[in-house]
Enzyme design. Structure first.
Site, short mmCIF file in Angstrom:
data_model
loop_
_atom_site.label_atom_id
_atom_site.label_comp_id
_atom_site.label_asym_id
_atom_site.label_seq_id
_atom_site.Cartn_x
_atom_site.Cartn_y
_atom_site.Cartn_z
N ASP A 1 -28.05 -30.64 8.08
CA ASP A 1 -27.19 -30.86 9.25
C ASP A 1 -28.01 -31.67 10.26
O ASP A 1 -29.19 -31.97 10.05
CB ASP A 1 -26.67 -29.54 9.82
CG ASP A 1 -25.37 -29.76 10.62
OD1 ASP A 1 -25.13 -30.91 11.05
OD2 ASP A 1 -24.63 -28.79 10.84
C1 BGC Z 1 -22.36 -30.38 12.77
C2 BGC Z 1 -21.88 -30.93 11.45
C3 BGC Z 1 -21.52 -32.38 11.59
C4 BGC Z 1 -22.72 -33.13 12.09
C5 BGC Z 1 -22.52 -34.64 12.21
C6 BGC Z 1 -23.43 -31.27 13.40
O1 BGC Z 1 -23.71 -30.89 14.70
O2 BGC Z 1 -22.83 -29.06 12.59
O3 BGC Z 1 -20.80 -30.16 10.98
O4 BGC Z 1 -21.07 -32.89 10.37
O5 BGC Z 1 -23.07 -32.62 13.36
O6 BGC Z 1 -21.70 -34.96 13.26
#
Ligand code: BGC
Length: 752
Positions: free
Chosen positions: A280
């Protein structure tokens, strides 16, 4: 084989010279041939994903792209910029490897579908698949070839803001819909135009964050992890999902981003996943914030070793993996495997053959089809929670006026919900506008917003709202939460209607007019303080672009509501976690054992034998159970049957019941099958959803709805963490919610 490879001049390039020869190679051969040409730095480059969110990415990322130091970018949605980034990667880097271009396309792109929790309320895999398909087609016009969806974290806690993005509390429902979303995004042919790679996230357990505080710790015993939290991921993998995302969260002391058990044992060894895992956002470096590692280098070591193939939006891999390999701490096999996993996805996506995007190859944005898809989804996602005295549907012919009141009646942005980076509020049709279009020629439609937003505590405009309600035949209140109250890092500790909404309801109630609440929200809310103050409730989630027309059609009976709750609605927040498939405990409550706090002014019976499992101030039942949802039809269930009373392992039993529509309108009903395994080597839930089917029933019609249940469908992870079906007695219920009372029984024989 080596001689064969020798014939291929450049097996991974897109040139027409290479193309005919490529046709003779399998994807795996192409992956290995390309890997064999790569330097360590180029392999690590594939493992790195960078943010490219402003229009100048080709300038500041150009040199790294040329040097093969970037495998993927995210958050760039300008097709010219994406094509330029691809051009640099394909034409100006040594090996010409195209980029994965990622974006959070969570519930639509420009055309916004209901939030995923609302989509789950449709209990309709076809609708969910169509939504994902429409989103993929729109997103693909920008060159995005990878979405960070579906989000399939099971959540039993509506305080958690990200429950909005999820498919609810149940592993079976979420598994069916997860597979549907993967099919929708990836299409039948992943390399076809308009197909984009899906990403099942967040692996795993994120939805169990303590007290629903986003990013908080999770502790999930392995048995529960396997039986509750992992099945949707297994389903996504079986549906061919190309990527998974590791969660931000700490799982039993080992953050998911460094969790070898999850990524190596479960994902690779047990499930044989051959796509890739992305971290993530910056979650590799956050391993040091968690306190698992002391610095970025150790964090890179832990994540790469555990099986995170690509780092999102961080530089721990690019800065440290090369040194870790030369020091001998990270094996070259780890790097080769990660790079191969990423290349495999790129080959499957057909990126080597067509790295560039021409939007003209795809349907236009907000096409008629996309808007119709969004409307169908919204129609089926709305759950009618109550409808006293058949207050709904409204009959425009017998009315002369209607009062529309509340902060969410005409809020084009708010009805879209969370995670709508690209969503276009200008496309939104609000309930207020849709009601005007539907009945404005017949009725006097009045509107008072009454509150600036859902959190407002200013009640000056309530008088005006009371005035139009008093003057109208019916008052429809558009209540709930605006989109900012749910989603990532937007958790709430109190999940009742915010601001002075309950007071607004009381004031309108006092007019004596019928009161209908249409609630737009990103989560289940505690509605105890308003439920008796209104005659009917339509719970519409955040219904997306076409939420207004769907709500108007439902209010006026053009269609009957048919959504069913994908998550339990608690009476009060202190009941959380409350979910239908709980364990029985040794002291299960019954209506007879429950004592209400108001009934015990003398003394609570406190016995050495104890009592049963309930709250003195909330009992043990929710306000609305999982699976609940009413209709304008009257559905009656009867004559439940099993095809045989006893089956052997490996056999199938058919469970069926009759469903009669004794009302006077045709409608769809989601028929649900629940099963209880009475005795297990680990305790089993009191009920588990094992099947569901949406059926349309005409007035006066009776249909028999059948479910085939194979003994494998009854398998669970037992005490030794293997999947097993145990012989024994089972109860089965068929009905319209998890409260269904119509029950039958069957048995699995020990050997037959
Ligand atoms: C989230 C993800 C997301 C990623 C990219 C993160 O903060 O937990 O679910 O895909 O950001 O935007």
């Amino acid at each position: 084989m080596a001689a064969f490879f020798g014939l291929i001049v450049n097996p991974y390039m897109t040139s027409s010279i290479a193309a005919p020869a490529n046709a003779r190679l399998t994807t795996e051969q192409r992956v290995q041939a390309l890997l064999a040409k790569m330097t360590l730095a180029e392999k690590i480059g594939q493992m790195s994903q960078l943010n490219a969110s402003d229009g100048h990415a080709p300038d500041y990322l150009g040199d790294d792209l040329r040097a093969g130091r970037i495998g993927s970018v995210l958050n760039v949605v300008d097709v010219d910029v994406v094509n330029e980034l691809q051009r640099i990667a394909v034409e100006e880097s040594r090996l010409g490897i195209p980029l994965m271009v990622g974006r959070d396309v969570i519930h639509g792109f420009k055309t916004v579908m209901p939030i995923p929790l609302g989509q789950a309320a449709t209990w309709n895999p076809d609708i969910v698949e169509a939504n994902a398909r429409a989103a993929a087609l729109e997103a693909a016009t920008t060159g995005v070839n990878w979405t960070f969806a579906p989000m399939i974290d099971i959540s039993r806690d509506a305080r958690w803001g990200r429950i909005a993005e999820s498919l609810g509390e149940d592993a079976f429902l979420a598994s069916e819909l997860a597979a549907a979303m993967v099919r929708g995004y990836q299409g039948e042919d992943l390399s076809a135009k308009g197909s984009i790679a899906a990403c099942a996230k967040h692996f795993a357990g994120y939805g169990a964050s303590e007290s629903g505080r986003d990013y908080a710790t999770t502790n999930i015993p392995e048995n529960e992890l396997r039986n509750v939290y992992l099945p949707p991921f297994k389903s996504a993998v079986d549906a061919g999902v190309v990527t998974l995302m590791a969660s931000f969260s700490d799982l039993d002391g080992v953050p998911a981003t460094a969790n070898e058990f999850l990524m190596r044992q479960v994902l690779r060894e047990e499930w044989q996943f051959d796509g890739f895992v992305v971290s993530d956002w910056n979650s590799v470096r956050q391993l040091s914030v968690h306190g698992l590692t002391a610095n970025d280098r150790d964090a890179a070591f832990e994540a790469a070793t555990a099986g995170v193939d690509m780092e999102m939006a961080g530089d721990a891999y690019i800065s440290h993996l090369e040194a870790l390999v030369s020091e001998g701490r990270v094996d070259i096999e780890t790097i080769d495997t990660a790079a191969a996993n990423i290349l495999r996805a790129k080959f499957r996506l057909g990126l080597f053959e067509h790295p560039y995007t021409d939007p003209a190859d795809l349907p236009p944005i907000a096409s008629k089809e996309a808007l119709q898809t969004a409307k169908n989804a919204a129609l089926q996602s709305v759950v009618m929670l109550k409808n006293d005295h058949d207050t709904l549907p409204l009959n425009a012919e017998t009315m002369s006026s209607i009062a529309l009141i509340g902060p969410l009646a005409d809020a084009p942005y708010e009805q879209l919900g969370t995670w709508i980076f690209d969503g276009d509020p200008e496309l939104s049709v609000t309930p207020m506008h849709a009601i005007h279009s539907l009945v404005g020629h017949e009725l006097d439609v009045r509107y008072v917003r009454a509150m600036k937003n859902s959190r407002s505590r200013a009640s000056e405009a309530f008088d005006e709202a009371v005035e139009i309600a008093s003057d109208s035949d019916v008052a429809v209140l558009f209540l709930g939460e605006e989109s900012i109250l749910s989603g990532e890092a937007h958790s709430r500790a109190d999940i009742s209607l915010p601001g002075d909404q309950a007071e607004l309801v009381r004031r309108i109630r006092a007019t004596g007019k019928p009161v209908i609440a249409v609630i737009l929200a990103g989560r289940p809310l505690t509605l105890t303080n308003i439920v008796d103050q209104v005659d009917a409730i339509l719970f519409a989630w955040h219904p997306g672009t076409m939420g207004g027309p769907a709500i108007a059609d439902l209010l006026f009976g053009v269609e009957s509501p048919s959504g069913k709750l994908p998550a339990t609605f608690p009476r009060m927040v202190g009941q959380i976690p409350i979910y239908y498939n709980q364990k029985n405990t040794g002291k299960p409550p019954t209506p007879d054992t429950v004592v209400h706090i108001d009934d015990i002014d003398a003394h609570a019976p406190q016995l050495s034998t104890g009592m049963t499992a309930f709250h003195l101030d909330a009992g043990y039942t929710p306000l609305f159970p999982f699976g609940h949802g009413l209709s304008y039809a009257s559905f009656e269930y009867g004559d439940i049957r099993v095809s045989v009373e006893e089956i052997g392992l490996g056999e199938t039993v058919t469970i069926s019941a009759e469903l009669t529509n004794s009302g006077d309108v045709a409608a769809e009903e989601v028929v649900q099958l629940y099963v209880r395994d009475l005795v297990g080597n680990v305790t089993r839930p009191v009920r588990e959803l094992k099947g569901f089917r949406r059926v349309r029933v005409e007035p006066g019609q009776t249909v028999r709805v059948e479910f085939d249940l194979h003994t494998d469908d009854l398998a669970f992870y037992g005490r030794n963490m293997t999947l097993m079906t145990e012989p024994g007695e089972f109860h089965a219920w068929i009905g319209g919610s998890s409260d269904a009372e119509l029950r039958t029984e069957f048995r699995i024989a020990a050997s037959k």
